[in-house]
Design a protein around this motif. Structure first.
Motif, PDB file in Angstrom:
ATOM      1  N   HIS A   1       0.834  -1.212   0.000  1.00 16.58           N
ATOM      2  CA  HIS A   1       0.000   0.000   0.000  1.00 16.58           C
ATOM      3  C   HIS A   1       0.870   1.264   0.000  1.00 16.58           C
ATOM      4  CE1 HIS A   1      -3.684  -2.139   0.247  1.00 16.58           C
ATOM      5  NE2 HIS A   1      -3.681  -2.401   1.523  1.00 16.58           N
ATOM      6  N   LYS A   2       1.954   1.228   0.742  1.00 18.34           N
ATOM      7  CA  LYS A   2       2.838   2.408   0.808  1.00 18.34           C
ATOM      8  C   LYS A   2       3.450   2.683  -0.565  1.00 18.34           C
ATOM      9  CE  LYS A   2       6.616   4.032   3.774  1.00 18.34           C
ATOM     10  NZ  LYS A   2       7.794   4.029   2.931  1.00 18.34           N
ATOM     11  N   GLU A   3       3.972   1.640  -1.175  1.00 23.86           N
ATOM     12  CA  GLU A   3       4.561   1.797  -2.526  1.00 23.86           C
ATOM     13  C   GLU A   3       3.497   2.312  -3.491  1.00 23.86           C
ATOM     14  OE1 GLU A   3       7.661   1.199  -3.483  1.00 23.86           O
ATOM     15  OE2 GLU A   3       8.545  -0.017  -1.888  1.00 23.86           O
ATOM     16  N   PHE A   4       2.312   1.735  -3.388  1.00 27.10           N
ATOM     17  CA  PHE A   4       1.220   2.081  -4.311  1.00 27.10           C
ATOM     18  C   PHE A   4       0.844   3.558  -4.181  1.00 27.10           C
ATOM     19  CE2 PHE A   4      -2.961   2.187  -6.148  1.00 27.10           C
ATOM     20  CZ  PHE A   4      -3.005   1.160  -7.068  1.00 27.10           C
ATOM     21  N   LEU A   5       0.678   4.008  -2.934  1.00 26.13           N
ATOM     22  CA  LEU A   5       0.227   5.390  -2.731  1.00 26.13           C
ATOM     23  C   LEU A   5       1.294   6.390  -3.163  1.00 26.13           C
ATOM     24  CD1 LEU A   5      -2.086   7.167  -1.805  1.00 26.13           C
ATOM     25  CD2 LEU A   5      -1.247   6.968   0.542  1.00 26.13           C
ATOM     26  N   GLU A   6       2.563   6.032  -2.975  1.00 26.47           N
ATOM     27  CA  GLU A   6       3.654   6.912  -3.429  1.00 26.47           C
ATOM     28  C   GLU A   6       3.551   7.147  -4.940  1.00 26.47           C
ATOM     29  OE1 GLU A   6       5.793   8.641  -1.894  1.00 26.47           O
ATOM     30  OE2 GLU A   6       6.539   7.653  -0.088  1.00 26.47           O
ATOM     31  N   ILE A   7       3.160   6.105  -5.669  1.00 28.70           N
ATOM     32  CA  ILE A   7       3.021   6.241  -7.126  1.00 28.70           C
ATOM     33  C   ILE A   7       1.707   6.944  -7.453  1.00 28.70           C
ATOM     34  CG2 ILE A   7       2.791   4.957  -9.300  1.00 28.70           C
ATOM     35  CD1 ILE A   7       4.503   2.723  -7.806  1.00 28.70           C
ATOM     36  N   ALA A   8       0.636   6.539  -6.776  1.00 33.38           N
ATOM     37  CA  ALA A   8      -0.706   7.061  -7.090  1.00 33.38           C
ATOM     38  C   ALA A   8      -0.804   8.568  -6.888  1.00 33.38           C
ATOM     39  CB  ALA A   8      -1.745   6.348  -6.233  1.00 33.38           C
ATOM     40  N   ARG A   9      -0.031   9.123  -5.972  1.00 36.11           N
ATOM     41  CA  ARG A   9      -0.157  10.565  -5.678  1.00 36.11           C
ATOM     42  C   ARG A   9       0.277  11.443  -6.845  1.00 36.11           C
ATOM     43  NH1 ARG A   9       4.939  12.203  -2.009  1.00 36.11           N
ATOM     44  NH2 ARG A   9       3.627  13.993  -1.561  1.00 36.11           N
ATOM     45  N   ARG A  10       0.875  10.808  -7.860  1.00 37.73           N
ATOM     46  CA  ARG A  10       1.202  11.593  -9.063  1.00 37.73           C
ATOM     47  C   ARG A  10      -0.066  12.023  -9.797  1.00 37.73           C
ATOM     48  NH1 ARG A  10       5.410   7.150 -10.919  1.00 37.73           N
ATOM     49  NH2 ARG A  10       4.607   7.618 -12.984  1.00 37.73           N
ATOM     50  N   LYS A  11      -1.186  11.359  -9.488  1.00 35.30           N
ATOM     51  CA  LYS A  11      -2.475  11.718 -10.076  1.00 35.30           C
ATOM     52  C   LYS A  11      -3.456  12.044  -8.944  1.00 35.30           C
ATOM     53  CE  LYS A  11      -1.458  11.207 -14.397  1.00 35.30           C
ATOM     54  NZ  LYS A  11      -2.108  10.406 -15.394  1.00 35.30           N
ATOM     55  N   GLU A  12      -4.711  12.303  -9.293  1.00 36.42           N
ATOM     56  CA  GLU A  12      -5.727  12.519  -8.256  1.00 36.42           C
ATOM     57  C   GLU A  12      -6.003  11.179  -7.573  1.00 36.42           C
ATOM     58  OE1 GLU A  12      -9.345  14.431  -9.601  1.00 36.42           O
ATOM     59  OE2 GLU A  12     -10.408  13.767  -7.800  1.00 36.42           O
ATOM     60  N   VAL A  13      -5.857  11.142  -6.271  1.00 36.59           N
ATOM     61  CA  VAL A  13      -6.060   9.880  -5.541  1.00 36.59           C
ATOM     62  C   VAL A  13      -6.775  10.162  -4.225  1.00 36.59           C
ATOM     63  CG1 VAL A  13      -3.766  10.010  -4.432  1.00 36.59           C
ATOM     64  CG2 VAL A  13      -4.912   7.808  -4.612  1.00 36.59           C
ATOM     65  N   PHE A  14      -7.642   9.234  -3.843  1.00 37.62           N
ATOM     66  CA  PHE A  14      -8.163   9.248  -2.474  1.00 37.62           C
ATOM     67  C   PHE A  14      -8.075   7.827  -1.938  1.00 37.62           C
ATOM     68  CE2 PHE A  14     -11.940   8.356  -5.006  1.00 37.62           C
ATOM     69  CZ  PHE A  14     -12.595   7.371  -4.282  1.00 37.62           C
ATOM     70  N   THR A  15      -8.052   7.715  -0.609  1.00 36.08           N
ATOM     71  CA  THR A  15      -7.933   6.393   0.026  1.00 36.08           C
ATOM     72  C   THR A  15      -9.226   6.071   0.776  1.00 36.08           C
ATOM     73  OG1 THR A  15      -6.897   7.473   1.936  1.00 36.08           O
ATOM     74  CG2 THR A  15      -5.423   6.515   0.297  1.00 36.08           C
ATOM     75  N   LYS A  16      -9.453   4.783   0.922  1.00 32.96           N
ATOM     76  CA  LYS A  16     -10.693   4.339   1.577  1.00 32.96           C
ATOM     77  C   LYS A  16     -10.417   3.105   2.421  1.00 32.96           C
ATOM     78  CE  LYS A  16     -13.616   1.552  -0.276  1.00 32.96           C
ATOM     79  NZ  LYS A  16     -14.067   0.974  -1.556  1.00 32.96           N
ATOM     80  N   VAL A  17     -10.957   3.079   3.641  1.00 30.95           N
ATOM     81  CA  VAL A  17     -10.897   1.858   4.455  1.00 30.95           C
ATOM     82  C   VAL A  17     -12.323   1.449   4.802  1.00 30.95           C
ATOM     83  CG1 VAL A  17      -8.610   2.308   5.443  1.00 30.95           C
ATOM     84  CG2 VAL A  17     -10.630   3.137   6.643  1.00 30.95           C
ATOM     85  N   VAL A  18     -12.573   0.173   4.793  1.00 26.88           N
ATOM     86  CA  VAL A  18     -13.889  -0.339   5.196  1.00 26.88           C
ATOM     87  C   VAL A  18     -13.830  -0.668   6.688  1.00 26.88           C
ATOM     88  CG1 VAL A  18     -15.554  -2.224   4.916  1.00 26.88           C
ATOM     89  CG2 VAL A  18     -14.421  -1.242   2.910  1.00 26.88           C
ATOM     90  N   ILE A  19     -14.810  -0.127   7.413  1.00 23.36           N
ATOM     91  CA  ILE A  19     -14.871  -0.377   8.858  1.00 23.36           C
ATOM     92  C   ILE A  19     -15.969  -1.407   9.133  1.00 23.36           C
ATOM     93  CG2 ILE A  19     -15.209   0.658  11.134  1.00 23.36           C
ATOM     94  CD1 ILE A  19     -12.696   1.668   9.588  1.00 23.36           C
ATOM     95  N   SER A  20     -15.537  -2.555   9.599  1.00 21.98           N
ATOM     96  CA  SER A  20     -16.496  -3.627   9.916  1.00 21.98           C
ATOM     97  C   SER A  20     -16.577  -3.787  11.433  1.00 21.98           C
ATOM     98  CB  SER A  20     -16.056  -4.952   9.283  1.00 21.98           C
ATOM     99  OG  SER A  20     -14.965  -5.488  10.018  1.00 21.98           O
ATOM    100  N   ASN A  21     -17.425  -4.677  11.848  1.00 21.19           N
ATOM    101  CA  ASN A  21     -17.559  -4.976  13.269  1.00 21.19           C
ATOM    102  C   ASN A  21     -16.230  -5.439  13.865  1.00 21.19           C
ATOM    103  OD1 ASN A  21     -19.115  -5.368  15.621  1.00 21.19           O
ATOM    104  ND2 ASN A  21     -19.218  -7.558  15.215  1.00 21.19           N
TER     105      ASN A  21
END
Ligand code: SF4
Length: 229
Positions: free
Chosen positions: A142-162
């Motif tokens: 995820h860290k590697e991915f976000l470092e690359i993704a920030r070159r474009k418009e990016v947002f992150t999402k986490v799913v919150i379960s029980n």
């Protein structure tokens, strides 16, 4: 070359900051994960239905049929980056037609993203919390991915379960904050756990995150409320 596609349809985006935007959805078949709460079991081969194969020309004609002044084309799944070879050949067609491409991804295949990113406009990146998914952690990916993704418009999402733990949420917040505290971070309550207090959990986590990130939002899956695909 052909793509394995579970379904193609027009609807509105149900998640994140683009909620309500009209899109053509291309749901790619197959996923490398098996999240406990996966809401697209057909695309990961868990239910009947499977996939159809499309050439680039066939897919282009299908998008043209459904387009009707949409906001963008969503490449979703399953995990679309498993079929990066096909997507690499297809994205230039979207770009040439001034169609916005919107990648919905589990945020793991960073080498594939690096290969494709020049032709992608918006990246909706999941951070998979192991306490939610019941799968192994992917923090480094995820860290590697976000470092690359920030070159474009990016947002992150986490799913919150029980089952989501505060420890996992704070680790994901640190991951985003260390890269760029201005990246939008969405807490998405798991639709199947609404009667188990997940909305309250999201409100508490939003308070915990506020000191580290500038833009933390709670956004449910609106298409479920509207009974849309
Ligand atoms: S990454 Fe997405 S498509 Fe794959 S199993 Fe998890 S929720 Fe389902």
């Amino acid at each position: 070359m052909k793509a394995k596609i579970a379904e193609i349809f027009q609807s509105i985006q149900g998640e994140g900051p683009y909620v309500g935007a009209k899109q053509v959805f291309i749901r790619f078949f197959e996923c490398n994960m098996h999240c406990a709460w996966c809401d697209t079991p057909r695309s990961i081969g868990d239910t009947q239905g499977g996939f159809q194969e499309y050439t680039s020309d066939e897919l282009w004609r299908k998008i043209a049929d459904l387009w009707s002044n949409c906001h963008s084309v969503s490449l979703t799944g399953g995990e679309p980056l498993i079929q990066a070879d096909f997507i690499k050949t297809f994205l230039p067609r979207l770009k040439a037609a001034w169609i916005t491409s919107y990648l919905e991804t589990n945020g793991i295949f960073y080498q594939e993203l690096d290969w494709l990113i020049d032709d992608i406009d918006i990246i909706a990146m999941d951070i998979k919390l192991p306490s939610s998914t019941k799968c192994r952690p992917f923090w480094e990916e995820h860290k590697e991915f976000l470092e690359i993704a920030r070159r474009k418009e990016v947002f992150t999402k986490v799913v919150i379960s029980n089952d989501t733990t505060r420890e996992d949420v704070l680790r994901s917040v640190d991951l985003v904050a260390e890269i760029d505290p201005e990246i939008t971070y969405i807490l998405q309550p798991n639709y199947f756990d609404y009667d188990k207090g997940v909305v309250q959990k999201c409100l508490e986590y939003q308070k915990d995150c506020a000191s580290r990130l500038k833009n933390v939002r709670i956004v449910p899956q609106m298409h479920k409320f509207l009974e849309l695909r």
